[in-house]
Design a protein around this motif. Structure first.
Motif, PDB file in Angstrom:
ATOM      1  N   THR A  73       0.799  -1.227   0.000  1.00  9.53           N
ATOM      2  CA  THR A  73       0.000   0.000   0.000  1.00  9.53           C
ATOM      3  C   THR A  73       0.830   1.275   0.000  1.00  9.53           C
ATOM      4  O   THR A  73       0.268   2.366  -0.135  1.00  9.53           O
ATOM      5  N   ASP A  74       2.146   1.158   0.158  1.00  4.04           N
ATOM      6  CA  ASP A  74       2.999   2.348   0.157  1.00  4.04           C
ATOM      7  C   ASP A  74       3.508   2.718  -1.230  1.00  4.04           C
ATOM      8  O   ASP A  74       4.020   3.829  -1.419  1.00  4.04           O
ATOM      9  N   GLU A  75       3.403   1.818  -2.185  1.00  5.93           N
ATOM     10  CA  GLU A  75       4.006   2.055  -3.495  1.00  5.93           C
ATOM     11  C   GLU A  75       3.422   3.280  -4.197  1.00  5.93           C
ATOM     12  O   GLU A  75       4.170   4.092  -4.760  1.00  5.93           O
ATOM     13  N   ASP A  78       4.440   6.653  -2.293  1.00  2.81           N
ATOM     14  CA  ASP A  78       5.898   6.825  -2.273  1.00  2.81           C
ATOM     15  C   ASP A  78       6.434   7.171  -3.658  1.00  2.81           C
ATOM     16  O   ASP A  78       7.335   8.016  -3.788  1.00  2.81           O
ATOM     17  N   LYS A 110      -3.612   9.449  -0.278  1.00  2.00           N
ATOM     18  CA  LYS A 110      -2.615   8.741   0.538  1.00  2.00           C
ATOM     19  C   LYS A 110      -1.380   9.616   0.780  1.00  2.00           C
ATOM     20  O   LYS A 110      -0.805   9.589   1.877  1.00  2.00           O
ATOM     21  N   LYS A 114       0.210  10.555   4.403  1.00  2.00           N
ATOM     22  CA  LYS A 114       1.564  10.089   4.732  1.00  2.00           C
ATOM     23  C   LYS A 114       2.598  11.210   4.728  1.00  2.00           C
ATOM     24  O   LYS A 114       3.566  11.170   5.491  1.00  2.00           O
ATOM     25  N   SER A 183      -5.466  -0.666   0.957  1.00  2.00           N
ATOM     26  CA  SER A 183      -5.114   0.753   0.998  1.00  2.00           C
ATOM     27  C   SER A 183      -6.331   1.609   1.318  1.00  2.00           C
ATOM     28  O   SER A 183      -6.234   2.605   2.048  1.00  2.00           O
TER      29      SER A 183
END
Length: 261
Positions: A73-75, A78, A110, A114, A183
């Protein structure tokens, strides 16, 4: 090409610079499409003196990575942050804005949770947000067909062009779908972290992302500077709806200018 947040996977990134810019804008595209579909919008921003930074999300368009796949879920946020940093490094004295559509809208939300404060404002159009359908069964590596074209636009010419675009994905993995579901759950729990100025735009007749989801997101975001515009009769791709797209472009431009000075 630029290096993504995952070593060994490079992203296609395209920069358009204008004369006498007053702002930068980064565009994140939606599921199964690519940054080239935002050429008309990019040219509009350029004509109004905004530098435009576009990129193909991993596994999409001209970027590297397994086609139509996500592993965590960070791709998405980021990768987007890398493009934001490029814009800010090139023009550190200009305000930088972030615009995302559909899965790109999820990406920018997101980013807002973040990396708060990394941009001067966020625009999300028909964003995949806090709900993402039923769980799809099957091996994570297996593929499911892309049926998104059915709810894309009220103009059949736009839908036909979408279906015939060779860079649009015809399928994506079960793992991508489950990652987006995870996500969305994370986002639902993190909406209270969104404090950046935000503009939410939504088609009332969207056949892919229910308008009720975006209205719920708007209500839960604690940012003091927030707006929601819902357009009657418009479907998912409000940025491509012939009857309204130029009016919507102007609304985005007005909002960006209001937050640039």
């Amino acid at each position: 090409m630029i290096e993504s947040s995952t070593k060994g996977i490079n992203l296609y990134q395209h920069t358009d610079l204008t004369d006498f810019p007053y702002a930068n804008i980064v565009i994140a595209h939606g599921l199964a499409e690519h940054s080239g579909r935002y050429e008309t919008l990019a040219n509009f921003f350029l004509a109004h003196h905004m530098n435009v930074y576009r990129y193909d999300q991993r596994g999409h368009g001209k970027s590297e990575g397994k086609r139509g796949d996500l592993t965590n879920t960070d791709e998405l946020p980021d990768d987007c942050k890398i493009v934001i940093d490029i814009a800010k490094e090139q023009f550190p004295d200009l305000p930088t804005f972030l615009l995302g559509h559909s899965m790109g809208g999820h990406t920018v939300l997101k980013v807002a949770t973040k990396y708060p404060g990394c941009v001067d404002g966020i625009i999300a159009t028909d964003p995949l947000s806090i709900e993402f359908g039923q769980k799809i069964e099957g091996s994570p590596e297996s593929y499911v067909p892309n049926n998104l074209g059915d709810g894309v636009c009220s103009d059949p010419r736009v839908t036909a062009k979408y279906d015939n675009d060779p860079l649009n994905l015809k399928k994506f993995t079960v793992r991508l779908m489950s990652t987006l579901q995870d996500s969305a759950t994370e986002l639902k729990n993190d909406l209270n972290k969104i404090t950046d100025p935000i503009l939410l735009l939504q088609g009332a007749d969207d056949g892919i992302i229910p308008a009720a989801d975006t209205m719920s997101v708007y209500q839960q975001i604690p940012a003091k500077d927030k707006e929601l515009h819902v357009y009657p009769f418009l479907m998912h791709e409000i940025l491509n709806e012939p009857s309204k797209k130029w009016e919507i472009y102007e609304e985005i431009l007005y909002w960006v200018k209001k937050h640039s000075y």
